[in-house]
Design an enzyme around this catalytic site. Structure first.
Site: not given
Ligand code: UT7
Length: 335
Positions: A114, A262, A292
């Site tokens: 990135c 980014h 992204n």
């Molecule tokens: O470009 C390089 C740098 N990258 C970044 O900066 C990315 C940084 N991180 C993020 O943008 C976020 O952490 C994400 C968008 C990747 C994830 O969002 P989050 O709010 O941190 O969600 P989470 O990973 O804590 O997941 C919450 C819930 C989980 O379910 P449970 O365990 O709470 O039941 C996941 O399994 O959401 C679930 N989940 C989804 N649900 C529906 C994860 N992905 C999905 C999905 N659709 N695509």
């Protein structure tokens, strides 16, 4: 001693639009989750072998070259940033040299995910500052869609990434009040595995094992991301490295005319915008449309912002990135 200046910009994205609803048909996800957590509405995926990381980079480069007003024969060097090269080796830099029909200029590949475009701009800037080169083609391009896990297992990563390419021509600038004022680069390798694709790699296994294991169900071929950990680090490092760049040039947050972050997550950009108290017209975001696109995200966003007339001569433009490595960096530009 010279400065370098961005004299041409271009981008290319594949025609194939993939909406959140399209993804919800192949995995357990939904439009509401994706928009709420990331801001993404749709992204582009290549749909034929016609578009590759290199070919998209070449398309973006041709636009940047035309707009810069230089002839392609005037390009002295190529820098290509990507995490999704056409081949394991050689990297796409030499493929651009071939496909653009350039003379035997040097071609360098940057593997900083990135932050790749920010690192690539920094390298180009150093070559131009010292007088070694006059015009450098810098490309950021990615084909993510051929390397993602589109089953529910991969949903935390696969809904986020999109394909596309952006390019810039950096040229010698003799007025030292203009162009790139400074670049600031960092890394923290202790978190390398928090956002990584482990295979194919020669790190811990013999090549024969990797070939024998070449199984699409092997998770090590897909990106792994500890999303919340990456998020927490991103908001801190983005802020730090923007401030570092401003301070180095005696500038204040209020001097920023345009911040191009980014495009990792709309929530990250909004957090920075709120923290720095920037207006909507001081920050450019397009993650809603493209997801992204890693090394391509800054040059695509920068090109769009410039095309829309949001960047004018004399503006202070800040580029900032954070991602896998971890690596992060910023570029401060007097346009
Ligand atoms: O470009 C390089 C740098 N990258 C970044 O900066 C990315 C940084 N991180 C993020 O943008 C976020 O952490 C994400 C968008 C990747 C994830 O969002 P989050 O709010 O941190 O969600 P989470 O990973 O804590 O997941 C919450 C819930 C989980 O379910 P449970 O365990 O709470 O039941 C996941 O399994 O959401 C679930 N989940 C989804 N649900 C529906 C994860 N992905 C999905 C999905 N659709 N695509």
């Amino acid at each position: 001693m010279y400065h370098s200046k961005i004299t041409g910009l271009g981008y290319y994205v594949p025609e194939n639009i993939v909406t959140n609803d399209d993804l919800s048909k192949i995995m357990d996800t939904n439009d509401e989750w994706i928009q709420e957590r990331t801001g993404i509405k749709r992204r582009r995926h290549v749909n034929s072998l016609e578009d590759t990381t290199t070919s998209m980079g070449v398309k973006a480069a041709k636009i940047a070259i035309d707009r810069s007003g230089i002839a392609k024969e005037d390009i002295d060097f190529i820098i290509f940033a990507t995490l999704s090269p056409d081949y394991y080796f050689p990297g796409p830099g030499v493929l651009v040299q071939r496909d653009l029909g350039l003379k035997t200029v040097g071609a360098l590949d940057v593997r900083n995910q990135c932050s790749g475009f920010v690192y690539a701009i920094s390298i180009a800037d150093q070559y131009i500052k010292t007088g070694m080169y006059k015009n450098i083609l810098v490309i950021g391009s990615e084909v993510h869609s051929r390397g993602l896990d589109f089953t529910t297992r991969g949903r935390g990563v696969s809904v986020i990434f999109g394909d596309g390419a952006g390019a810039a021509i950096l040229s010698r600038e003799e007025d030292l009040t203009k162009g790139i004022l400074s670049t600031h680069l960092h890394s923290e390798g202790q978190y390398a595995e928090e956002l990584a694709v482990i295979a194919p790699g020669m790190g811990k296994r013999w090549v024969t094992d990797i070939i024998a294991d070449n199984d699409p169900n092997d998770e090590s071929y897909y990106p792994h991301m500890n999303g919340q950990f990456v998020f927490k680090n991103a908001v801190v490092r983005f802020s730090e490295v923007i401030m570092e760049g401003l301070k180095a040039n005696g500038l204040e947050i209020s001097d920023i005319d345009m911040l191009i972050p980014h495009q990792a997550n709309l929530r990250i950009s909004q957090f920075i915008q709120q923290k720095f108290k920037l207006n909507d017209d001081q920050v450019y975001n397009n993650i809603m449309e493209y997801g992204n696109t890693t090394a391509a995200s800054i040059p695509i966003a920068l090109t769009e912002a410039w095309e829309k007339g949001k960047i004018k001569e004399g503006d202070t433009v800040v580029l900032a990135a954070f991602g896998s490595g971890f690596t992060w960096g910023s570029v401060i530009i007097k346009w």
